[in-house]
Design a protein around this motif. Structure first.
Motif, PDB file in Angstrom:
ATOM      1  N   ALA A   1       0.829  -1.206   0.000  1.00 41.56           N
ATOM      2  CA  ALA A   1       0.000   0.000   0.000  1.00 41.56           C
ATOM      3  C   ALA A   1       0.865   1.259   0.000  1.00 41.56           C
ATOM      4  O   ALA A   1       0.614   2.200  -0.756  1.00 41.56           O
ATOM      5  N   ALA A   2       1.911   1.285   0.816  1.00 37.49           N
ATOM      6  CA  ALA A   2       2.782   2.463   0.888  1.00 37.49           C
ATOM      7  C   ALA A   2       3.529   2.674  -0.429  1.00 37.49           C
ATOM      8  O   ALA A   2       3.616   3.810  -0.924  1.00 37.49           O
ATOM      9  N   ALA A   3       4.045   1.604  -1.011  1.00 42.21           N
ATOM     10  CA  ALA A   3       4.796   1.727  -2.274  1.00 42.21           C
ATOM     11  C   ALA A   3       3.890   2.192  -3.411  1.00 42.21           C
ATOM     12  O   ALA A   3       4.248   3.096  -4.179  1.00 42.21           O
ATOM     13  N   GLN A   4       2.720   1.588  -3.525  1.00 44.52           N
ATOM     14  CA  GLN A   4       1.788   1.975  -4.587  1.00 44.52           C
ATOM     15  C   GLN A   4       1.270   3.405  -4.352  1.00 44.52           C
ATOM     16  O   GLN A   4       1.056   4.150  -5.307  1.00 44.52           O
ATOM     17  N   ALA A   5       1.056   3.779  -3.094  1.00 44.72           N
ATOM     18  CA  ALA A   5       0.573   5.134  -2.789  1.00 44.72           C
ATOM     19  C   ALA A   5       1.596   6.170  -3.236  1.00 44.72           C
ATOM     20  O   ALA A   5       1.244   7.188  -3.839  1.00 44.72           O
ATOM     21  N   GLN A   6       2.880   5.931  -2.959  1.00 42.09           N
ATOM     22  CA  GLN A   6       3.929   6.858  -3.401  1.00 42.09           C
ATOM     23  C   GLN A   6       3.969   6.933  -4.925  1.00 42.09           C
ATOM     24  O   GLN A   6       4.108   8.003  -5.494  1.00 42.09           O
ATOM     25  N   ARG A   7       3.835   5.802  -5.554  1.00 43.86           N
ATOM     26  CA  ARG A   7       3.898   5.740  -7.020  1.00 43.86           C
ATOM     27  C   ARG A   7       2.764   6.531  -7.672  1.00 43.86           C
ATOM     28  O   ARG A   7       2.937   7.159  -8.707  1.00 43.86           O
ATOM     29  N   HIS A   8       1.581   6.488  -7.060  1.00 42.46           N
ATOM     30  CA  HIS A   8       0.401   7.124  -7.651  1.00 42.46           C
ATOM     31  C   HIS A   8       0.029   8.460  -7.003  1.00 42.46           C
ATOM     32  O   HIS A   8      -0.962   9.072  -7.407  1.00 42.46           O
ATOM     33  N   GLY A   9       0.774   8.894  -5.993  1.00 46.86           N
ATOM     34  CA  GLY A   9       0.452  10.158  -5.338  1.00 46.86           C
ATOM     35  C   GLY A   9      -0.833  10.098  -4.541  1.00 46.86           C
ATOM     36  O   GLY A   9      -1.628  11.036  -4.553  1.00 46.86           O
ATOM     37  N   ILE A  10      -1.038   9.016  -3.810  1.00 48.67           N
ATOM     38  CA  ILE A  10      -2.263   8.800  -3.038  1.00 48.67           C
ATOM     39  C   ILE A  10      -2.105   9.378  -1.634  1.00 48.67           C
ATOM     40  O   ILE A  10      -1.037   9.277  -1.018  1.00 48.67           O
ATOM     41  N   LEU A  11      -3.161   9.983  -1.115  1.00 49.91           N
ATOM     42  CA  LEU A  11      -3.134  10.636   0.191  1.00 49.91           C
ATOM     43  C   LEU A  11      -3.374   9.680   1.354  1.00 49.91           C
ATOM     44  O   LEU A  11      -2.779   9.824   2.413  1.00 49.91           O
ATOM     45  N   ALA A  12      -4.291   8.720   1.167  1.00 46.88           N
ATOM     46  CA  ALA A  12      -4.636   7.799   2.251  1.00 46.88           C
ATOM     47  C   ALA A  12      -5.111   6.475   1.663  1.00 46.88           C
ATOM     48  O   ALA A  12      -5.770   6.450   0.625  1.00 46.88           O
ATOM     49  N   VAL A  13      -4.758   5.395   2.369  1.00 44.72           N
ATOM     50  CA  VAL A  13      -5.156   4.042   1.968  1.00 44.72           C
ATOM     51  C   VAL A  13      -5.619   3.311   3.209  1.00 44.72           C
ATOM     52  O   VAL A  13      -4.960   3.365   4.256  1.00 44.72           O
ATOM     53  N   ASP A  14      -6.727   2.609   3.096  1.00 38.75           N
ATOM     54  CA  ASP A  14      -7.221   1.768   4.177  1.00 38.75           C
ATOM     55  C   ASP A  14      -7.523   0.396   3.577  1.00 38.75           C
ATOM     56  O   ASP A  14      -8.307   0.292   2.629  1.00 38.75           O
ATOM     57  N   VAL A  15      -6.867  -0.640   4.112  1.00 35.74           N
ATOM     58  CA  VAL A  15      -7.018  -2.007   3.614  1.00 35.74           C
ATOM     59  C   VAL A  15      -7.543  -2.870   4.747  1.00 35.74           C
ATOM     60  O   VAL A  15      -7.007  -2.839   5.859  1.00 35.74           O
ATOM     61  N   ASP A  16      -8.573  -3.657   4.459  1.00 29.73           N
ATOM     62  CA  ASP A  16      -9.106  -4.614   5.433  1.00 29.73           C
ATOM     63  C   ASP A  16      -9.391  -5.902   4.681  1.00 29.73           C
ATOM     64  O   ASP A  16     -10.163  -5.906   3.717  1.00 29.73           O
ATOM     65  N   HIS A  17      -8.735  -6.997   5.084  1.00 24.33           N
ATOM     66  CA  HIS A  17      -8.941  -8.294   4.428  1.00 24.33           C
ATOM     67  C   HIS A  17      -9.358  -9.309   5.476  1.00 24.33           C
ATOM     68  O   HIS A  17      -8.839  -9.314   6.588  1.00 24.33           O
ATOM     69  N   SER A  18     -10.271 -10.174   5.100  1.00 19.77           N
ATOM     70  CA  SER A  18     -10.762 -11.192   6.024  1.00 19.77           C
ATOM     71  C   SER A  18      -9.785 -12.345   6.159  1.00 19.77           C
ATOM     72  O   SER A  18      -9.024 -12.655   5.249  1.00 19.77           O
ATOM     73  N   GLU A  19      -9.867 -12.982   7.317  1.00 18.39           N
ATOM     74  CA  GLU A  19      -9.300 -14.307   7.515  1.00 18.39           C
ATOM     75  C   GLU A  19     -10.425 -15.153   8.108  1.00 18.39           C
ATOM     76  O   GLU A  19     -11.402 -14.628   8.630  1.00 18.39           O
ATOM     77  N   GLY A  20     -10.311 -16.458   7.989  1.00 10.42           N
ATOM     78  CA  GLY A  20     -11.377 -17.314   8.471  1.00 10.42           C
ATOM     79  C   GLY A  20     -12.482 -17.424   7.437  1.00 10.42           C
ATOM     80  O   GLY A  20     -12.318 -17.058   6.275  1.00 10.42           O
ATOM     81  N   PHE A  21     -13.640 -17.920   7.862  1.00 13.09           N
ATOM     82  CA  PHE A  21     -14.735 -18.203   6.929  1.00 13.09           C
ATOM     83  C   PHE A  21     -15.570 -16.961   6.623  1.00 13.09           C
ATOM     84  O   PHE A  21     -15.940 -16.207   7.520  1.00 13.09           O
ATOM     85  N   VAL A  22     -15.864 -16.781   5.324  1.00 16.52           N
ATOM     86  CA  VAL A  22     -16.754 -15.719   4.862  1.00 16.52           C
ATOM     87  C   VAL A  22     -17.760 -16.373   3.905  1.00 16.52           C
ATOM     88  O   VAL A  22     -17.374 -16.981   2.910  1.00 16.52           O
ATOM     89  N   ALA A  23     -19.034 -16.247   4.222  1.00 14.32           N
ATOM     90  CA  ALA A  23     -20.087 -16.876   3.418  1.00 14.32           C
ATOM     91  C   ALA A  23     -20.266 -16.173   2.073  1.00 14.32           C
ATOM     92  O   ALA A  23     -19.946 -14.981   1.933  1.00 14.32           O
ATOM     93  N   ALA A  24     -20.787 -16.909   1.102  1.00 17.68           N
ATOM     94  CA  ALA A  24     -21.110 -16.335  -0.206  1.00 17.68           C
ATOM     95  C   ALA A  24     -22.040 -15.148  -0.009  1.00 17.68           C
ATOM     96  O   ALA A  24     -22.967 -15.192   0.806  1.00 17.68           O
ATOM     97  N   GLY A  25     -21.763 -14.065  -0.717  1.00 22.07           N
ATOM     98  CA  GLY A  25     -22.555 -12.845  -0.611  1.00 22.07           C
ATOM     99  C   GLY A  25     -22.041 -11.860   0.426  1.00 22.07           C
ATOM    100  O   GLY A  25     -22.489 -10.723   0.470  1.00 22.07           O
ATOM    101  N   GLU A  26     -21.098 -12.283   1.259  1.00 22.35           N
ATOM    102  CA  GLU A  26     -20.549 -11.385   2.277  1.00 22.35           C
ATOM    103  C   GLU A  26     -19.233 -10.766   1.794  1.00 22.35           C
ATOM    104  O   GLU A  26     -18.586 -11.269   0.893  1.00 22.35           O
ATOM    105  N   CYS A  27     -18.847  -9.680   2.447  1.00 19.03           N
ATOM    106  CA  CYS A  27     -17.654  -8.929   2.078  1.00 19.03           C
ATOM    107  C   CYS A  27     -16.411  -9.524   2.749  1.00 19.03           C
ATOM    108  O   CYS A  27     -16.407  -9.762   3.953  1.00 19.03           O
ATOM    109  N   SER A  28     -15.364  -9.737   1.930  1.00 18.77           N
ATOM    110  CA  SER A  28     -14.107 -10.290   2.455  1.00 18.77           C
ATOM    111  C   SER A  28     -12.930  -9.328   2.299  1.00 18.77           C
ATOM    112  O   SER A  28     -11.842  -9.617   2.775  1.00 18.77           O
ATOM    113  N   PHE A  29     -13.145  -8.209   1.613  1.00 13.94           N
ATOM    114  CA  PHE A  29     -12.036  -7.293   1.331  1.00 13.94           C
ATOM    115  C   PHE A  29     -12.587  -5.894   1.105  1.00 13.94           C
ATOM    116  O   PHE A  29     -13.539  -5.713   0.352  1.00 13.94           O
TER     117      PHE A  29
END
Length: 151
Positions: free
Chosen positions: A83-111
């Motif tokens: 995220a930091a490397a890509q943000a510098q490359r593209h001139g991005i001000l803020a990045v927030d990343v959230d990825h799931s671990e464990g089970f996520v049912a079909a239709g639910e958000c994992s990322f």
């Protein structure tokens, strides 16, 4: 684009199970933003299944969901680095990343990936390139839980 270094806010989380609501950016981190974009990855109801009789044949099969396996702390470290490397490359001000671990049912958000940039085109390019590189570089694996047919 201005060549001055941009101070980027990067936040990364790994959440157990589905992601129900994204974290908002602190207002000060997006003062100069002309674009704030959120991408949500949803578990599809079908996954490709390889036929053991014909390894070149893959077909879509219904799933209950996906179990995400992560290798911590490397997963968080690599998401932050990417995220930091890509943000510098593209001139991005803020990045927030959230990825799931464990089970996520079909239709639910994992990322969830949120990006704030001065302009929309940089933010859109960031999202596309970040996701491609995340799938290549970050130790996150998905294991489908297949639906059992009741015939």
């Amino acid at each position: 684009m201005d060549e001055r270094p941009i101070e980027t806010l990067v936040e990364v989380r790994v959440t157990n199970g589905p992601i129900h609501s994204p974290y908002p950016f602190p207002p000060a981190s997006i003062d100069n933003a002309g674009a704030v974009i959120m991408f949500r990855g949803i578990v599809r109801p079908n996954e490709k299944s390889i036929d053991v009789e014909d390894l070149n044949a893959a077909r879509e099969k219904p799933i209950e969901g996906l179990k995400y396996q992560v290798y911590q702390p490397m997963t968080t470290r690599e998401l932050t680095r990417l995220a930091a490397a890509q943000a510098q490359r593209h001139g991005i001000l803020a990045v927030d990343v959230d990825h799931s671990e464990g089970f996520v049912a079909a239709g639910e958000c994992s990322f969830v990936l949120q990006v704030a940039g001065e302009h929309r085109d940089e933010a859109i390019r960031f999202i596309d390139e970040f996701i491609v590189e995340m799938k290549r570089q970050v130790p996150i694996w998905k294991v489908p839980r297949w639906q059992i047919s009741r015939t």
